[in-house]
Design a protein around this motif. Structure first.
Motif, PDB file in Angstrom:
ATOM      1  N   ARG A   1       0.812  -1.216   0.000  1.00  0.00           N
ATOM      2  CA  ARG A   1       0.000   0.000   0.000  1.00  0.00           C
ATOM      3  C   ARG A   1       0.852   1.275   0.000  1.00  0.00           C
ATOM      4  NH1 ARG A   1      -3.318   2.885  -2.206  1.00  0.00           N
ATOM      5  NH2 ARG A   1      -3.934   4.690  -1.005  1.00  0.00           N
ATOM      6  N   MET A   2       1.965   1.257   0.737  1.00  0.00           N
ATOM      7  CA  MET A   2       2.755   2.469   0.903  1.00  0.00           C
ATOM      8  C   MET A   2       3.276   2.997  -0.434  1.00  0.00           C
ATOM      9  SD  MET A   2       3.671   4.612   3.267  1.00  0.00           S
ATOM     10  CE  MET A   2       3.607   5.997   2.149  1.00  0.00           C
ATOM     11  N   ASN A   3       3.835   2.128  -1.264  1.00  0.00           N
ATOM     12  CA  ASN A   3       4.350   2.553  -2.574  1.00  0.00           C
ATOM     13  C   ASN A   3       3.240   3.118  -3.458  1.00  0.00           C
ATOM     14  OD1 ASN A   3       7.061   1.893  -2.093  1.00  0.00           O
ATOM     15  ND2 ASN A   3       6.733  -0.245  -2.682  1.00  0.00           N
ATOM     16  N   LEU A   4       2.081   2.462  -3.397  1.00  0.00           N
ATOM     17  CA  LEU A   4       0.946   2.914  -4.195  1.00  0.00           C
ATOM     18  C   LEU A   4       0.427   4.260  -3.677  1.00  0.00           C
ATOM     19  CD1 LEU A   4      -0.914   2.196  -6.539  1.00  0.00           C
ATOM     20  CD2 LEU A   4      -2.396   0.979  -4.943  1.00  0.00           C
ATOM     21  N   ALA A   5       0.392   4.425  -2.352  1.00  0.00           N
ATOM     22  CA  ALA A   5      -0.078   5.680  -1.753  1.00  0.00           C
ATOM     23  C   ALA A   5       0.813   6.845  -2.174  1.00  0.00           C
ATOM     24  CB  ALA A   5      -0.117   5.561  -0.230  1.00  0.00           C
ATOM     25  N   LEU A   6       2.126   6.613  -2.176  1.00  0.00           N
ATOM     26  CA  LEU A   6       3.065   7.666  -2.609  1.00  0.00           C
ATOM     27  C   LEU A   6       2.830   8.039  -4.068  1.00  0.00           C
ATOM     28  CD1 LEU A   6       6.367   6.472  -0.887  1.00  0.00           C
ATOM     29  CD2 LEU A   6       5.082   8.556  -0.355  1.00  0.00           C
ATOM     30  N   SER A   7       2.585   7.035  -4.885  1.00  0.00           N
ATOM     31  CA  SER A   7       2.325   7.268  -6.309  1.00  0.00           C
ATOM     32  C   SER A   7       1.023   8.060  -6.490  1.00  0.00           C
ATOM     33  CB  SER A   7       2.231   5.920  -7.029  1.00  0.00           C
ATOM     34  OG  SER A   7       1.823   6.101  -8.360  1.00  0.00           O
ATOM     35  N   GLU A   8       0.007   7.727  -5.688  1.00  0.00           N
ATOM     36  CA  GLU A   8      -1.281   8.430  -5.769  1.00  0.00           C
ATOM     37  C   GLU A   8      -1.139   9.878  -5.300  1.00  0.00           C
ATOM     38  OE1 GLU A   8      -3.954   4.385  -4.972  1.00  0.00           O
ATOM     39  OE2 GLU A   8      -3.579   5.813  -3.349  1.00  0.00           O
ATOM     40  N   HIS A   9      -0.354  10.086  -4.244  1.00  0.00           N
ATOM     41  CA  HIS A   9      -0.102  11.449  -3.764  1.00  0.00           C
ATOM     42  C   HIS A   9       0.609  12.273  -4.843  1.00  0.00           C
ATOM     43  CE1 HIS A   9      -0.478  11.243   0.930  1.00  0.00           C
ATOM     44  NE2 HIS A   9      -1.545  10.804   0.305  1.00  0.00           N
ATOM     45  N   GLU A  10       1.538  11.632  -5.530  1.00  0.00           N
ATOM     46  CA  GLU A  10       2.274  12.297  -6.613  1.00  0.00           C
ATOM     47  C   GLU A  10       1.303  12.749  -7.705  1.00  0.00           C
ATOM     48  OE1 GLU A  10       5.828  13.653  -7.847  1.00  0.00           O
ATOM     49  OE2 GLU A  10       6.169  11.763  -6.787  1.00  0.00           O
ATOM     50  N   GLU A  11       0.367  11.873  -8.032  1.00  0.00           N
ATOM     51  CA  GLU A  11      -0.622  12.170  -9.081  1.00  0.00           C
ATOM     52  C   GLU A  11      -1.518  13.341  -8.662  1.00  0.00           C
ATOM     53  OE1 GLU A  11      -3.935   9.724 -11.757  1.00  0.00           O
ATOM     54  OE2 GLU A  11      -2.919   8.730 -10.086  1.00  0.00           O
ATOM     55  N   ILE A  12      -1.950  13.335  -7.401  1.00  0.00           N
ATOM     56  CA  ILE A  12      -2.785  14.431  -6.877  1.00  0.00           C
ATOM     57  C   ILE A  12      -2.004  15.743  -6.909  1.00  0.00           C
ATOM     58  CG2 ILE A  12      -3.947  15.331  -4.809  1.00  0.00           C
ATOM     59  CD1 ILE A  12      -4.395  12.289  -4.040  1.00  0.00           C
ATOM     60  N   TYR A  13      -0.757  15.674  -6.474  1.00  0.00           N
ATOM     61  CA  TYR A  13       0.105  16.859  -6.440  1.00  0.00           C
ATOM     62  C   TYR A  13       0.285  17.459  -7.836  1.00  0.00           C
ATOM     63  CZ  TYR A  13       4.579  19.315  -6.730  1.00  0.00           C
ATOM     64  OH  TYR A  13       5.563  20.222  -7.031  1.00  0.00           O
ATOM     65  N   GLU A  14       0.592  16.618  -8.828  1.00  0.00           N
ATOM     66  CA  GLU A  14       0.822  17.102 -10.190  1.00  0.00           C
ATOM     67  C   GLU A  14      -0.432  17.776 -10.760  1.00  0.00           C
ATOM     68  OE1 GLU A  14       3.531  17.375 -11.862  1.00  0.00           O
ATOM     69  OE2 GLU A  14       4.841  16.288 -10.483  1.00  0.00           O
ATOM     70  N   ALA A  15      -1.594  17.191 -10.472  1.00  0.00           N
ATOM     71  CA  ALA A  15      -2.852  17.766 -10.969  1.00  0.00           C
ATOM     72  C   ALA A  15      -3.148  19.104 -10.284  1.00  0.00           C
ATOM     73  CB  ALA A  15      -4.006  16.789 -10.729  1.00  0.00           C
ATOM     74  N   LEU A  16      -2.875  19.160  -8.967  1.00  0.00           N
ATOM     75  CA  LEU A  16      -3.098  20.402  -8.217  1.00  0.00           C
ATOM     76  C   LEU A  16      -2.159  21.512  -8.693  1.00  0.00           C
ATOM     77  CD1 LEU A  16      -3.737  19.648  -4.426  1.00  0.00           C
ATOM     78  CD2 LEU A  16      -4.969  21.291  -5.853  1.00  0.00           C
TER      79      LEU A  16
END
Length: 221
Positions: free
Chosen positions: A185-200
């Motif tokens: 989960r941790m690796n996936l969560a970091l990847s998802e946070h990255e995606e949210i950050y880039e969109a923001l």
């Protein structure tokens, strides 16, 4: 604490609130005296005194020596926190809490896409970097995860949404840790946070909302 106590608190708050509405009182206004409240609520003076003491602890009123009791500006939202502390003991209520958090966070994110400052974007980037660093050393970045989401809600510049979100999440920080501990989960969560950050960063509401919705569903808070 007896199981009856929350009901007593809620009943007292309801009765005082009824009087506040009936008298059209607002923040900073003086409440009726103990004697008048006793008469109107049809309870003893000692019960009124205990009720006022409880409301003062909830940060809803303040007593000024020699002046009386006044309604405080509803800034701390302590009432939400107190009620949530009882709600979390119930399984169905926990599901409601998760659903409510998702609604609050997604709406805050939409506002953040319009209102986020460059400083907040930079803060999100720093939190992401720190989280990756901690995870690379085998540490679970629970606080960074919490602050990442909190920074987004803060970026909505809506204080009530922020207070609601903090109240919903603060009591359940253990759920964040439990979610991140799941295998992979941790690796996936970091990847998802990255995606949210880039969109923001691009102020892309559609992409940010879709990424956050996926993230919250996968997190299973």
């Amino acid at each position: 604490m007896s199981s009856e106590q929350p009901k007593v608190y809620l009943e007292v708050i309801k009765q005082i609130n009824h009087i506040i509405n009936e008298d059209q009182l607002a923040s900073g206004d003086k409440l009726p005296s103990e004697r008048e409240l006793s008469d109107r609520l049809d309870v003893g003076r000692s019960s009124v005194r205990e009720a006022l003491r409880a409301l003062e602890l909830l940060d809803l009123i303040e007593t000024r020596r020699g002046e009386g009791t006044f309604i405080k500006p509803f800034g701390s939202y302590r009432l939400v926190e107190i009620l949530l502390s009882f709600l979390l003991k119930d399984e169905n209520a926990r599901k409601d809490l998760t659903e409510t958090r998702r609604i609050v966070e997604l709406e805050a994110l939409k506002l953040a896409c319009e209102r986020i400052t460059d400083d907040s974007v930079q803060k999100l980037n720093e939190l992401l970097t720190k989280a990756k660093d901690e995870w690379s050393h085998g540490d679970l970045p629970v606080e960074e995860d919490y602050l990442f989401h909190k920074t987004i809600v803060e970026a909505s510049h809506n204080r009530l949404l922020l207070n609601l979100w903090v109240s919903l999440v603060e009591y359940n920080k253990v759920a964040i840790e439990r979610s991140l501990k799941r295998e992979g989960r941790m690796n996936l969560a970091l990847s998802e946070h990255e995606e949210i950050y880039e969109a923001l960063k691009k102020r892309n509401q559609k992409a940010a909302t879709a990424a956050m919705r996926r993230h919250l569903e996968n997190s299973r808070f």
